[in-house]
Motif scaffolding. Structure first.
Motif: not given
Length: 349
Positions: A70-93
């Protein structure tokens, strides 16, 4: 008795005069040429800024799968093409990835909150953009937003102006000594090159001192590893400018030096991207800027000052390559001079 009649000068006696264009043509040609140069300078110095911004910035995302989707869809809507997201398993990582400069920042999300993890030391501009985007998404999805600066700039320079303003001093420090030391040592290659090497070291130390003790842009202390890493990075940046220019001067003369200096000044300076980092520039400008010494030096200085060297390996190798090119050109020029001198001595004998 013979007399010599006055004769009109032979029109063919001055071939240079015949080939010289009319002054009106010279005036128009020079004016048009300077106008073209002015247009090119405007494009070089202004176009990258106009096209700069967030585009495919690598950011990490952590959270439950549904919330992240849901957040990635909202991110693309808020600023199209601005971000290339990478998923991490933990906040420490994710934090480790930010500190290692694998990503420029990231978000920890769930159904009710967004925690934006930024690194203002990497780029205050990019960090501000990440935080602003989080606020926009939070408002649109009714989530609470917090901002956490993982690698912060020193309190004395919270916007990073000190390191951000290094482009022109680096270019100046690489160009002017080539002229100055050649003027002082016109016939001594050893002292000339020793002067360039010595100034590179001194320049690195002086700039590091100014950044630390005057501007507060780094908070290291004279005897810290970070201080000397910054000084070394700046010294390498100055040398990577000065030695290639000296080599071009030795091989091609004043024309070679002038051409090299113009490239460094009019391409290396505006494309360096030191203030906001190369990631904020258009991709074509970022590539050119990071190939040339000013941009590579800025990247290496930032890595040394705030990230323990992370993300600076490519920039360091680029500067080392420029140094090697400069030394090779200097060697070629010296050999050419020796051969020319030997030929003159042989001819005189």
């Amino acid at each position: 008795m013979t007399t010599t009649a006055n004769r009109a000068p032979d029109a063919q006696a001055d071939p240079v005069a015949e080939k010289t264009p009319h002054p009106v043509l010279m005036l128009l040609g020079l004016t048009a040429g300077l106008g073209v140069i002015l247009v090119l300078l405007l494009l070089v110095f202004i176009l990258p800024s106009l096209e700069s911004g967030a585009h495919d910035l690598r950011v990490g995302v952590v959270g439950p799968v549904a919330a992240v989707d849901s957040f990635e869809r909202s991110l693309e809507t808020a600023d199209p093409g601005a971000y290339d997201t990478r998923r991490f398993t933990s906040e420490d990582d994710l934090r480790a990835a930010i500190e290692n400069r694998d990503v420029v920042g990231g978000y920890v999300v769930d159904d009710t909150s967004i925690d934006a993890l930024v690194a203002s030391a990497g780029s205050a501009t990019i960090s501000g953009n990440l935080a602003a985007t989080a606020q926009a998404v939070g408002k649109a999805t009714d989530r609470a937003v917090e901002v956490d600066d993982v690698v912060a700039l020193p309190a004395a320079d919270p916007t990073g102006i000190g390191i951000g303003g290094l482009a022109f001093p680096l270019v100046f420090g690489g160009i002017v000594p080539v002229v100055a030391f050649r003027k002082v040592f016109p016939r001594s290659e050893g002292w000339y090159h020793a002067g360039l090497f010595g100034f590179s070291l001194l320049g690195g130390f002086i700039v590091a001192c100014m950044l630390d003790f005057v501007f507060g842009s780094i908070d290291a202390g004279l005897w810290s590893a970070e201080f000397w890493a910054v000084a070394g990075a700046i010294a390498l940046g100055i040398g990577a400018l000065a030695f290639p220019l000296a080599g071009l001067q030795g091989v091609f003369g004043a024309k070679g030096f002038t051409l090299g200096a113009m490239v460094m000044m009019f391409l290396g300076n505006p494309f360096a991207g030191i203030a906001a980092t190369a990631a904020w520039l258009p991709s074509w400008a970022a590539v050119v800027g990071q190939i040339l010494p000013p941009g590579a030096a800025g990247t290496l200085v930032r890595a040394a000052a705030y990230f323990h060297g992370a993300g600076g390996a490519t920039a360091g190798l680029t500067l080392a390559a420029w140094m090697i090119v400069g030394l090779v050109l200097i060697a070629v020029g010296l050999r050419r001079n020796l051969v020319s001198s030997a030929a003159e001595v042989e001819a005189a004998a």
